[in-house]
Scaffold this motif. Structure first.
Motif, PDB file in Angstrom:
ATOM      1  N   GLY A  89      77.195  27.332  66.382  1.00  0.00           N
ATOM      2  CA  GLY A  89      75.789  26.985  66.529  1.00  0.00           C
ATOM      3  C   GLY A  89      75.311  27.145  67.956  1.00  0.00           C
ATOM      4  N   HIS A  90      76.239  27.065  68.918  1.00  0.00           N
ATOM      5  CA  HIS A  90      75.845  27.227  70.324  1.00  0.00           C
ATOM      6  C   HIS A  90      75.335  28.634  70.595  1.00  0.00           C
ATOM      7  CE1 HIS A  90      77.601  23.339  71.189  1.00  0.00           C
ATOM      8  NE2 HIS A  90      78.752  23.726  70.662  1.00  0.00           N
ATOM      9  N   LEU A  91      75.976  29.632  69.978  1.00  0.00           N
ATOM     10  CA  LEU A  91      75.515  31.006  70.172  1.00  0.00           C
ATOM     11  C   LEU A  91      74.125  31.193  69.566  1.00  0.00           C
ATOM     12  CD1 LEU A  91      76.024  33.906  71.106  1.00  0.00           C
ATOM     13  CD2 LEU A  91      77.178  34.341  68.914  1.00  0.00           C
ATOM     14  N   ILE A  92      73.898  30.635  68.379  1.00  0.00           N
ATOM     15  CA  ILE A  92      72.576  30.729  67.746  1.00  0.00           C
ATOM     16  C   ILE A  92      71.536  30.013  68.603  1.00  0.00           C
ATOM     17  CG2 ILE A  92      71.221  30.148  65.700  1.00  0.00           C
ATOM     18  CD1 ILE A  92      73.314  32.325  65.252  1.00  0.00           C
ATOM     19  N   ALA A  93      71.910  28.846  69.146  1.00  0.00           N
ATOM     20  CA  ALA A  93      70.973  28.080  69.974  1.00  0.00           C
ATOM     21  C   ALA A  93      70.609  28.832  71.255  1.00  0.00           C
ATOM     22  CB  ALA A  93      71.578  26.726  70.332  1.00  0.00           C
ATOM     23  N   PHE A  94      71.470  29.748  71.681  1.00  0.00           N
ATOM     24  CA  PHE A  94      71.162  30.550  72.865  1.00  0.00           C
ATOM     25  C   PHE A  94      70.339  31.789  72.511  1.00  0.00           C
ATOM     26  CE2 PHE A  94      72.561  34.291  75.398  1.00  0.00           C
ATOM     27  CZ  PHE A  94      71.877  33.989  76.569  1.00  0.00           C
ATOM     28  N   ARG A 144      84.994  24.971  77.307  1.00  0.00           N
ATOM     29  CA  ARG A 144      86.173  24.690  78.142  1.00  0.00           C
ATOM     30  C   ARG A 144      87.380  25.505  77.673  1.00  0.00           C
ATOM     31  NH1 ARG A 144      84.313  19.252  77.339  1.00  0.00           N
ATOM     32  NH2 ARG A 144      83.251  18.465  79.207  1.00  0.00           N
ATOM     33  N   ALA A 145      87.481  25.701  76.344  1.00  0.00           N
ATOM     34  CA  ALA A 145      88.609  26.459  75.812  1.00  0.00           C
ATOM     35  C   ALA A 145      88.465  27.956  76.087  1.00  0.00           C
ATOM     36  CB  ALA A 145      88.736  26.215  74.305  1.00  0.00           C
ATOM     37  N   LEU A 146      87.238  28.468  75.948  1.00  0.00           N
ATOM     38  CA  LEU A 146      87.020  29.896  76.129  1.00  0.00           C
ATOM     39  C   LEU A 146      86.827  30.297  77.583  1.00  0.00           C
ATOM     40  CD1 LEU A 146      84.638  30.710  73.118  1.00  0.00           C
ATOM     41  CD2 LEU A 146      86.991  31.480  73.401  1.00  0.00           C
ATOM     42  N   TYR A 147      86.266  29.376  78.371  1.00  0.00           N
ATOM     43  CA  TYR A 147      85.926  29.691  79.762  1.00  0.00           C
ATOM     44  C   TYR A 147      86.488  28.605  80.679  1.00  0.00           C
ATOM     45  CZ  TYR A 147      82.599  32.701  77.340  1.00  0.00           C
ATOM     46  OH  TYR A 147      82.014  33.632  76.506  1.00  0.00           O
ATOM     47  N   PRO A 148      87.755  28.710  81.044  1.00  0.00           N
ATOM     48  CA  PRO A 148      88.379  27.664  81.870  1.00  0.00           C
ATOM     49  C   PRO A 148      87.717  27.489  83.233  1.00  0.00           C
ATOM     50  CG  PRO A 148      90.038  29.089  80.874  1.00  0.00           C
ATOM     51  CD  PRO A 148      88.723  29.748  80.649  1.00  0.00           C
ATOM     52  N   THR A 149      87.205  28.569  83.823  1.00  0.00           N
ATOM     53  CA  THR A 149      86.581  28.481  85.156  1.00  0.00           C
ATOM     54  C   THR A 149      85.075  28.385  84.991  1.00  0.00           C
ATOM     55  OG1 THR A 149      88.361  29.902  85.968  1.00  0.00           O
ATOM     56  CG2 THR A 149      86.532  29.467  87.455  1.00  0.00           C
ATOM     57  N   ARG A 150      84.566  27.152  84.934  1.00  0.00           N
ATOM     58  CA  ARG A 150      83.166  26.926  84.598  1.00  0.00           C
ATOM     59  C   ARG A 150      82.211  27.462  85.661  1.00  0.00           C
ATOM     60  NH1 ARG A 150      81.805  20.852  83.445  1.00  0.00           N
ATOM     61  NH2 ARG A 150      83.480  21.208  81.939  1.00  0.00           N
ATOM     62  N   LEU A 151      82.625  27.505  86.907  1.00  0.00           N
ATOM     63  CA  LEU A 151      81.733  27.962  87.973  1.00  0.00           C
ATOM     64  C   LEU A 151      81.247  29.382  87.723  1.00  0.00           C
ATOM     65  CD1 LEU A 151      80.369  27.651  90.718  1.00  0.00           C
ATOM     66  CD2 LEU A 151      82.523  28.392  91.791  1.00  0.00           C
ATOM     67  N   TRP A 152      82.147  30.270  87.288  1.00  0.00           N
ATOM     68  CA  TRP A 152      81.748  31.646  87.009  1.00  0.00           C
ATOM     69  C   TRP A 152      80.752  31.707  85.843  1.00  0.00           C
ATOM     70  CZ3 TRP A 152      82.654  35.083  90.569  1.00  0.00           C
ATOM     71  CH2 TRP A 152      83.765  34.958  91.397  1.00  0.00           C
ATOM     72  N   LEU A 153      80.925  30.799  84.906  1.00  0.00           N
ATOM     73  CA  LEU A 153      79.996  30.753  83.778  1.00  0.00           C
ATOM     74  C   LEU A 153      78.606  30.368  84.258  1.00  0.00           C
ATOM     75  CD1 LEU A 153      80.141  31.213  80.710  1.00  0.00           C
ATOM     76  CD2 LEU A 153      80.464  28.753  80.431  1.00  0.00           C
ATOM     77  N   TRP A 154      78.538  29.402  85.189  1.00  0.00           N
ATOM     78  CA  TRP A 154      77.239  29.018  85.748  1.00  0.00           C
ATOM     79  C   TRP A 154      76.625  30.165  86.545  1.00  0.00           C
ATOM     80  CZ3 TRP A 154      79.351  23.709  87.822  1.00  0.00           C
ATOM     81  CH2 TRP A 154      79.474  22.824  86.749  1.00  0.00           C
ATOM     82  N   LEU A 156      73.960  23.901  78.908  1.00  0.00           N
ATOM     83  CA  LEU A 156      74.516  22.771  78.169  1.00  0.00           C
ATOM     84  C   LEU A 156      75.781  23.173  77.412  1.00  0.00           C
ATOM     85  CD1 LEU A 156      71.230  21.163  76.765  1.00  0.00           C
ATOM     86  CD2 LEU A 156      72.634  20.361  78.686  1.00  0.00           C
ATOM     87  N   TYR A 157      75.829  24.415  76.959  1.00  0.00           N
ATOM     88  CA  TYR A 157      77.017  24.899  76.268  1.00  0.00           C
ATOM     89  C   TYR A 157      78.243  24.856  77.178  1.00  0.00           C
ATOM     90  CZ  TYR A 157      80.362  28.367  74.592  1.00  0.00           C
ATOM     91  OH  TYR A 157      81.513  29.009  74.227  1.00  0.00           O
ATOM     92  N   SER A 158      78.041  25.077  78.466  1.00  0.00           N
ATOM     93  CA  SER A 158      79.172  25.119  79.398  1.00  0.00           C
ATOM     94  C   SER A 158      79.926  23.791  79.454  1.00  0.00           C
ATOM     95  CB  SER A 158      78.681  25.512  80.801  1.00  0.00           C
ATOM     96  OG  SER A 158      77.885  24.480  81.379  1.00  0.00           O
ATOM     97  N   PHE A 159      79.338  22.701  78.966  1.00  0.00           N
ATOM     98  CA  PHE A 159      79.982  21.392  78.988  1.00  0.00           C
ATOM     99  C   PHE A 159      80.681  21.055  77.669  1.00  0.00           C
ATOM    100  CE2 PHE A 159      76.658  21.132  82.196  1.00  0.00           C
ATOM    101  CZ  PHE A 159      77.329  20.584  83.275  1.00  0.00           C
ATOM    102  N   THR A 160      80.641  21.960  76.706  1.00  0.00           N
ATOM    103  CA  THR A 160      81.235  21.671  75.400  1.00  0.00           C
ATOM    104  C   THR A 160      82.736  21.959  75.407  1.00  0.00           C
ATOM    105  OG1 THR A 160      80.845  23.911  74.555  1.00  0.00           O
ATOM    106  CG2 THR A 160      79.061  22.297  74.279  1.00  0.00           C
ATOM    107  N   ASP A 161      83.432  21.411  74.427  1.00  0.00           N
ATOM    108  CA  ASP A 161      84.870  21.651  74.300  1.00  0.00           C
ATOM    109  C   ASP A 161      85.150  23.130  74.046  1.00  0.00           C
ATOM    110  OD1 ASP A 161      85.369  18.970  74.672  1.00  0.00           O
ATOM    111  OD2 ASP A 161      85.436  18.511  72.515  1.00  0.00           O
ATOM    112  N   GLN A 162      84.294  23.764  73.263  1.00  0.00           N
ATOM    113  CA  GLN A 162      84.490  25.189  72.986  1.00  0.00           C
ATOM    114  C   GLN A 162      84.397  26.010  74.269  1.00  0.00           C
ATOM    115  OE1 GLN A 162      81.389  27.751  71.129  1.00  0.00           O
ATOM    116  NE2 GLN A 162      82.860  27.972  69.449  1.00  0.00           N
TER     117      GLN A 162
END
Length: 476
Positions: free
Chosen positions: A337-342, A406-416, A398-404
């Motif tokens: 649902g996160h992908l759809i919400a984006f 964290r599992a797919l993107y261990p380095t959150r800074l690059w995601l931001w 907001l997706y960057s804070f989800t468990d999914q």
């Protein structure tokens, strides 16, 4: 030089279209229930069908495409003082109006509610009026052979078999070009729009799936969606004939311009739709269901929803989102649902950009033909586009804070950091639409815009870095 009347068939001869089919599609756009009911009720009585559809359609005969060669012949005859008469199996009210539009004789031969004036009936009417051999006749189809047999000169438009047959009987024949080209039919199917279906690969990228099997399945799904889209493009163009003819560039589309007959387009549309459903069924019932949903919603959009302010933008966004869901179903990759919400607010923004572009490129302040927007709506559309952009970026953050995440993107800074090029890309899309520098379809523009693609590639690269994929690929 002869002073005999020049008699012109209408459908496919003077006009590069067929007025019965024009009335059918115009009627579907105005009152689909009444049009379908009339078509079923009078299917065995063409004269009644033509009269009823002409009443429903409200066809603007002055916009119908004319065969330039036949029009030039008519102009020459008029200059010589000859009577130029229209004789058609189409409805009399339309033929009379068409004759008045082009300054032709007030006397017309046409169908009414009691008689379908075609073939032998047309021949008898013309012989009764002008005598045997007392007129020249221009037609385009084998059914006109019964009329050519009684004419002085047979003018054959794009029917070489009939021309040869008439010449074999010793009658004088004038040949004029006609027909259609396969290249124009291919253009009507809009294969350049198939590029939008790369959205089916988005779930694979989002899920970091890079094995051949799911990608091949998604490719098969892309083919199904491309064929389904082509069938709907045909329907959309046939429903939009009048609006397209009033548009500065869309008037050149194959059906609006008369380069491809409506009947040929209808056959191609049906064939494309059936092929899409067969291919989708090969991928399984869920894929067949999503393709059927896409075609049904697209049809509803073409018939009605695109004329409703704001609802049309939400429908466009839904059609784009369905492609993303279809990619997940075809490949067997789960979708969150996160992908759809984006992606949905992204598509809302792009739907608004599509309308902004059309209004920017419009040549007058009138409302867009067949749409509910005028130039005064550009500000509101811009607000919707900006809200869609903000909603998409917020959803991504907001997706960057989800468990999914964290599992797919261990380095959150690059995601931001990926938010920066994504935001710049959305700003660019909105700006280019506002300035009128886009294609009429923002997705097609986005996939051919080098700077925009560069921003998307940077964002994707940053996301791969956040997922620590580069190290594995490069052996670091």
């Amino acid at each position: 030089m002869t002073d005999k009347p020049l008699v012109l068939d209408v459908d496919g001869t003077f006009l590069a279209t067929d007025m019965l089919l024009e009335c059918f599609w115009a009627g579907l756009g105005r009152d689909p229930i009444a049009t379908l009911a009339a078509s079923v009720r009078h299917v065995t009585r063409p004269e009644r069908l033509k009269a009823e559809l002409a009443r429903i359609a409200g066809l603007r005969t002055e916009l119908l495409p004319v065969n330039s060669e036949v029009a030039a012949l008519a102009a020459t005859a008029l200059a010589q003082g000859r009577e130029v008469v229209l004789a058609s199996a189409s409805d009399r009210t339309l033929v009379t109006r068409l004759a008045a539009d082009y300054g032709l004789s007030e006397r017309v031969f046409a169908s009414d509610e009691s008689e379908n004036l075609k073939g032998a009936r047309k021949a008898r009417a013309l012989v009764a009026a002008y005598g045997e051999g007392g007129f020249d006749y221009a037609g385009n189809a084998p059914v006109d052979r019964k009329v050519w047999a009684h004419a002085d000169t047979a003018i054959v438009v794009g029917d070489p078999a009939s021309a040869r047959q008439i010449e074999a009987k010793g009658k004088e024949v004038m040949r004029l070009p006609g027909g259609w080209r396969p290249a124009d039919l291919a253009r009507a199917l809009r294969p350049h729009q198939w590029v939008k279906n790369v959205l089916l690969f988005l779930p694979l990228l989002a899920g970091h799936v890079f094995v051949p099997g799911p990608w091949f399945a998604a490719l098969i799904g892309l083919i199904a969606f491309s064929l389904a889209a082509s069938s709907i493009y045909v329907v959309n163009d046939l429903l939009d004939l009048e609006a397209d003819r009033l548009h500065p560039t869309k008037r050149n589309r194959p059906f609006a311009s008369g380069k491809v007959p409506i009947g040929v387009g209808m056959a191609a549309g049906v064939a494309s739709g059936l092929a899409a459903l067969i291919i989708a069924a090969f991928l399984g019932w869920p894929m067949l269901g999503i393709v059927t949903l896409y075609m049904a919603l697209s049809l509803a959009y073409s018939l009605r929803l695109k004329r409703l302010r704001w609802i049309d933008i939400a429908t466009l966004a839904s059609l784009y989102t369905i492609r993303v869901v279809a990619g997940a179903l075809a490949s067997g990759v789960g979708i969150s649902g996160h992908l759809i919400a984006f992606v949905f607010p992204v598509f809302i923004a792009l739907g608004a950009v599509k309308r902004i572009t059309e209004l920017t490129l419009a040549t007058s302040d009138d409302r867009l033909p067949g749409r509910g927007y005028g130039r005064s709506d550009r500000g509101d559309l811009l607000n919707v586009a900006v809200l869609g952009m903000v909603g998409a970026l917020l959803s991504f953050f907001l997706y960057s804070f989800t468990d999914q995440a964290r599992a797919l993107y261990p380095t959150r800074l690059w995601l931001w950091l990926a938010l920066v090029p994504i935001g710049l890309w959305l700003v660019r899309m909105i700006r280019m639409g506002w300035l009128g520098r886009q294609d009429y379809d923002p997705i097609v523009f986005a996939l051919t815009d080098k700077r925009g693609l560069g921003l998307l590639m940077i964002a994707l690269g940053l996301m791969f870095q956040a997922a620590r994929l580069w190290g594995g690929w490069l052996g670091l």
